[in-house]
Design a protein around this motif. Sequence first.
Motif, mmCIF file in Angstrom:
data_model
loop_
_atom_site.group_PDB
_atom_site.id
_atom_site.type_symbol
_atom_site.label_atom_id
_atom_site.label_comp_id
_atom_site.label_asym_id
_atom_site.label_seq_id
_atom_site.Cartn_x
_atom_site.Cartn_y
_atom_site.Cartn_z
ATOM 1 N N LYS A 422 0.881 -1.122 0.056
ATOM 2 C CA LYS A 422 0.079 -0.002 -0.074
ATOM 3 C C LYS A 422 0.853 1.090 0.031
ATOM 4 C CE LYS A 422 -3.783 -2.393 2.705
ATOM 5 N NZ LYS A 422 -4.631 -2.378 4.015
ATOM 6 N N ALA A 423 0.803 2.132 -1.097
ATOM 7 C CA ALA A 423 1.505 3.295 -1.318
ATOM 8 C C ALA A 423 1.660 4.160 -0.089
ATOM 9 C CB ALA A 423 1.147 3.855 -2.416
ATOM 10 N N ARG A 424 0.413 4.527 0.499
ATOM 11 C CA ARG A 424 0.321 5.444 1.755
ATOM 12 C C ARG A 424 0.157 4.680 3.094
ATOM 13 N NH1 ARG A 424 -3.766 10.131 -0.990
ATOM 14 N NH2 ARG A 424 -2.703 10.389 -2.753
ATOM 15 N N ALA A 425 0.362 3.522 3.077
ATOM 16 C CA ALA A 425 0.482 2.973 4.613
ATOM 17 C C ALA A 425 1.739 3.159 5.078
ATOM 18 C CB ALA A 425 -0.142 1.496 4.236
ATOM 19 N N GLU A 426 2.026 2.940 6.389
ATOM 20 C CA GLU A 426 3.127 2.577 7.131
ATOM 21 C C GLU A 426 3.997 1.636 6.750
ATOM 22 O OE1 GLU A 426 4.684 3.299 11.770
ATOM 23 O OE2 GLU A 426 2.804 2.021 11.320
ATOM 24 N N HIS A 427 5.209 1.875 6.184
ATOM 25 C CA HIS A 427 6.034 0.904 5.810
ATOM 26 C C HIS A 427 5.403 0.033 4.650
ATOM 27 C CE1 HIS A 427 8.456 1.836 9.090
ATOM 28 N NE2 HIS A 427 7.548 1.099 10.054
ATOM 29 N N ALA A 428 4.897 0.838 3.972
ATOM 30 C CA ALA A 428 3.842 0.448 2.619
ATOM 31 C C ALA A 428 3.077 -0.901 2.782
ATOM 32 C CB ALA A 428 4.914 0.167 1.561
ATOM 33 N N GLY A 429 2.737 -1.125 3.971
ATOM 34 C CA GLY A 429 1.578 -1.959 4.352
ATOM 35 C C GLY A 429 2.257 -3.536 4.652
ATOM 36 N N PHE A 430 3.578 -3.608 4.538
ATOM 37 C CA PHE A 430 4.326 -4.625 4.836
ATOM 38 C C PHE A 430 4.375 -5.108 6.163
ATOM 39 C CE2 PHE A 430 8.572 -6.531 6.295
ATOM 40 C CZ PHE A 430 8.435 -7.866 5.675
ATOM 41 N N SER A 431 4.415 -4.202 7.081
ATOM 42 C CA SER A 431 4.653 -4.306 8.380
ATOM 43 C C SER A 431 4.235 -3.196 9.213
ATOM 44 C CB SER A 431 6.018 -4.690 8.959
ATOM 45 O OG SER A 431 6.171 -4.850 10.439
ATOM 46 N N SER A 432 3.728 -3.108 10.448
ATOM 47 C CA SER A 432 3.467 -2.008 11.186
ATOM 48 C C SER A 432 4.584 -1.486 12.092
ATOM 49 C CB SER A 432 2.441 -2.437 12.045
ATOM 50 O OG SER A 432 2.751 -3.567 13.228
ATOM 51 N N VAL A 433 5.775 -2.252 11.957
ATOM 52 C CA VAL A 433 6.966 -1.850 12.566
ATOM 53 C C VAL A 433 8.149 -1.640 11.444
ATOM 54 C CG1 VAL A 433 6.651 -2.926 14.896
ATOM 55 C CG2 VAL A 433 8.044 -3.779 13.238
ATOM 56 N N ARG A 434 9.229 -1.052 11.838
ATOM 57 C CA ARG A 434 10.412 -0.963 10.905
ATOM 58 C C ARG A 434 10.854 -2.196 10.349
ATOM 59 N NH1 ARG A 434 16.123 1.622 12.466
ATOM 60 N NH2 ARG A 434 17.219 1.347 10.576
ATOM 61 N N PRO A 435 10.790 -2.423 8.961
ATOM 62 C CA PRO A 435 11.180 -3.881 8.353
ATOM 63 C C PRO A 435 12.792 -4.225 8.419
ATOM 64 C CG PRO A 435 10.081 -2.185 7.057
ATOM 65 C CD PRO A 435 10.378 -1.592 7.996
ATOM 66 N N TRP A 436 12.943 -5.293 8.348
ATOM 67 C CA TRP A 436 14.226 -5.771 8.449
ATOM 68 C C TRP A 436 15.190 -5.365 7.492
ATOM 69 C CZ3 TRP A 436 17.347 -9.128 5.299
ATOM 70 C CH2 TRP A 436 16.902 -9.784 3.870
ATOM 71 N N LEU A 437 14.545 -4.735 6.384
ATOM 72 C CA LEU A 437 15.317 -4.067 5.364
ATOM 73 C C LEU A 437 14.454 -2.721 5.022
ATOM 74 C CD1 LEU A 437 16.891 -6.622 2.680
ATOM 75 C CD2 LEU A 437 18.228 -5.108 4.374
ATOM 76 N N PRO A 438 14.982 -1.711 4.693
ATOM 77 C CA PRO A 438 14.298 -0.634 4.178
ATOM 78 C C PRO A 438 13.409 -0.830 3.156
ATOM 79 C CG PRO A 438 16.632 0.020 3.850
ATOM 80 C CD PRO A 438 16.656 -1.406 4.762
ATOM 81 N N ILE A 439 12.310 0.052 2.926
ATOM 82 C CA ILE A 439 11.547 0.102 1.750
ATOM 83 C C ILE A 439 11.944 1.390 0.959
ATOM 84 C CG2 ILE A 439 9.390 -0.059 0.559
ATOM 85 C CD1 ILE A 439 8.268 -1.611 3.123
ATOM 86 N N PRO A 440 12.510 1.311 -0.133
ATOM 87 C CA PRO A 440 12.860 2.390 -0.813
ATOM 88 C C PRO A 440 11.673 3.176 -1.255
ATOM 89 C CG PRO A 440 13.064 0.694 -2.388
ATOM 90 C CD PRO A 440 12.712 0.044 -1.145
ATOM 91 N N ALA A 441 11.804 4.718 -1.279
ATOM 92 C CA ALA A 441 10.797 5.519 -1.582
ATOM 93 C C ALA A 441 10.449 5.298 -2.817
ATOM 94 C CB ALA A 441 11.129 6.976 -1.449
ATOM 95 N N GLU A 442 11.083 5.005 -3.858
ATOM 96 C CA GLU A 442 11.014 4.935 -5.504
ATOM 97 C C GLU A 442 9.994 3.509 -5.615
ATOM 98 O OE1 GLU A 442 15.146 3.286 -4.886
ATOM 99 O OE2 GLU A 442 13.909 5.019 -4.270
ATOM 100 N N HIS A 443 9.977 2.753 -4.602
ATOM 101 C CA HIS A 443 9.112 1.511 -4.799
ATOM 102 C C HIS A 443 7.445 2.044 -4.289
ATOM 103 C CE1 HIS A 443 12.267 -1.806 -4.319
ATOM 104 N NE2 HIS A 443 12.457 -1.094 -5.480
ATOM 105 N N LEU A 444 7.269 2.867 -3.732
ATOM 106 C CA LEU A 444 5.918 3.643 -3.504
ATOM 107 C C LEU A 444 4.830 3.507 -4.458
ATOM 108 C CD1 LEU A 444 6.746 5.425 -0.157
ATOM 109 C CD2 LEU A 444 6.155 3.076 -0.235
ATOM 110 N N PRO A 445 5.298 4.281 -5.570
ATOM 111 C CA PRO A 445 4.616 4.477 -6.717
ATOM 112 C C PRO A 445 4.204 3.132 -7.500
ATOM 113 C CG PRO A 445 6.152 6.131 -6.696
ATOM 114 C CD PRO A 445 6.435 5.134 -5.716
ATOM 115 N N ASN A 446 4.819 2.329 -7.017
ATOM 116 C CA ASN A 446 4.749 0.801 -7.725
ATOM 117 C C ASN A 446 3.885 0.017 -6.998
ATOM 118 O OD1 ASN A 446 6.765 2.092 -9.311
ATOM 119 N ND2 ASN A 446 7.037 0.141 -10.333
ATOM 120 N N ALA A 447 3.520 0.281 -5.765
ATOM 121 C CA ALA A 447 2.811 -0.581 -4.740
ATOM 122 C C ALA A 447 1.493 -1.313 -5.474
ATOM 123 C CB ALA A 447 2.283 0.327 -3.494
ATOM 124 N N VAL A 448 1.214 -2.422 -4.840
ATOM 125 C CA VAL A 448 0.185 -3.106 -5.234
ATOM 126 C C VAL A 448 -0.975 -2.400 -5.553
ATOM 127 C CG1 VAL A 448 -1.240 -5.163 -4.752
ATOM 128 C CG2 VAL A 448 1.186 -5.510 -4.638
#
Length: 559
Positions: A422-448
């Motif tokens: 999810k482009a606008r969700a915290e951590h792109a909807g992958f997790s509610s906490v900081r992920p084990w690897l960062p999610i790059p900002a450039e991936h957000l427009p490509n979210a599911v």
Amino acid sequence: MNDRAAATLEHASLKPAEWWRGGVIYQIYPRSFLDSNADGTGDLAGITSKLEYVASLGVDAVWLSPFFRSPMKDFGYDVSDYRDVDPIFGTLADFDDLVSRAHELGLKVLIDKVLSHTSDEHPWFRASRADRDNAKAHWYVWADAKADGSPPNNWLSIFGGSAWQWDSRRRQYYLHNFLRSQPDLNFHNPDVRRQILEEVQFWLDRGVDGLRLDTVNFYFHDLLLRDNPPKPIQKQGLDAVPLSNPYAFQQHIHDKSQPENIAFLNELRKLLDRYPATTTVGEIADDDPFGTMAEYTQGTDRLHKAYTFSLLSNDFSAAYIREIVEALEARIGGGWPCWSIGNHDVTRVMTRWGGTDSPAALAKVLMALLLSLRGSVCIYQGEELALTEADIPFELLQDPYGINFWPELKGRDGCRTPMPWKARAEHAGFSSVRPWLPIPAEHLPNAVDVQDADPGSVLNAYRKFLAWRREHRALSKGTIRFIDAPEHSLAFIREHEQQRLLCVFNLASQALSIPLDEPFELEPLKGHGFTSERRPGRIDLPAYGAFFARVLANRESVG
């Protein structure tokens, strides 16, 4: 027969035994798919919750990268218990739920079996290193030092340096083709082979539909421990190993791909044949990959299919792709390939082949090309979103390969970042906490969620093309024959029974007019999602375009 085995047989009856021949497999990297319990790491329950999404793509199966109990020094490829789920991923019950849900959705489940080596924390290795006389003393590859105390030979680890590690308890070296915490099992020992087959059967009894076999040509080593010869300079760095790693300097003829491996593959296939509609796909990294693929997939008593690293390279030219496919076709005979342009070990294809500003059209044409080749196909999670390689700063790196070879190589973390749901969700909807690897900002427009709502997105192009592919058996089962085409383009005929299809691809960033000698009677096909124009004597393709047509005449000639 237990309930799970019965369920496996019931599920197997839903699809032909050879569903895998031309089948499409979606690779899931569990720690990066979806976190269901707010610890920053993806897990089995998270995968289960997203299986409807996977099924919506139109794939046949999922391949789960390792989720077994492990100290995670190589993120699960260092197994400490073959029969248990690591707590970070959940429980055996979670796995059973995943398999059950996948089968409800018509998806097969393949698991990643790492059989060539274990973790040094595996109970087998702890027993083996205790002394030279215990029951498991010969379960791993041990060797005495040379007279000067140096390692037994010149074999190198893929992770850099010698493949031998001194152990003070046994006062011997043990072999590790990967990390020193990943000692190699001794497959020359029949007790090891029997035990490994039991470990595989444990999961077959739980309902899995097949195995992705990690480093399948590494099981046996040369008993004489002969040195590997040097690789000719002109051939160094041509495979998946770059020149920054000394592993590229040797011909690996004694440390892997030994003739004894075939007999073990025969035993493994006998076991799989007891479970209808199951399959194997072997990962082969070899100096002669096509020869080994052919050897390992011949007949009906070895691997069902195998894949190599040849399209995981940096070369994106049409000439190279044709050369690779034709070279494999010339060698593989009755064997069966499995193609992939990305996985958890290489730079994402959109960056590797497209650079920093990869257009969505490139992702679409690569998808269509991959799914039109003869063979089965593996799609790595995120390819359907056209994700690019993430640039992970050194202080956030997790991968030991990247840490060892920084800065010349940044390792594999850049292709392993979490899925953006999810482009606008915290951590792109992958997790509610900081992920084990960062999610790059450039991936957000490509979210599911963004692509799901866009009919013209790469995600929906995958869905459309995979559905269309199912209607044309020539694309999944047929032979392949290339036709000469202009630079930056590929053209070939796929033929199965009475169906003959012409497939043409423009891999250039500019429009391309492809001349067609007449008479070349074609019936252009629709429904695949690509637009082109068929004119007398030529096909006009836009940048990164594709053209598909039914061939009505016998003559095949593209100018």
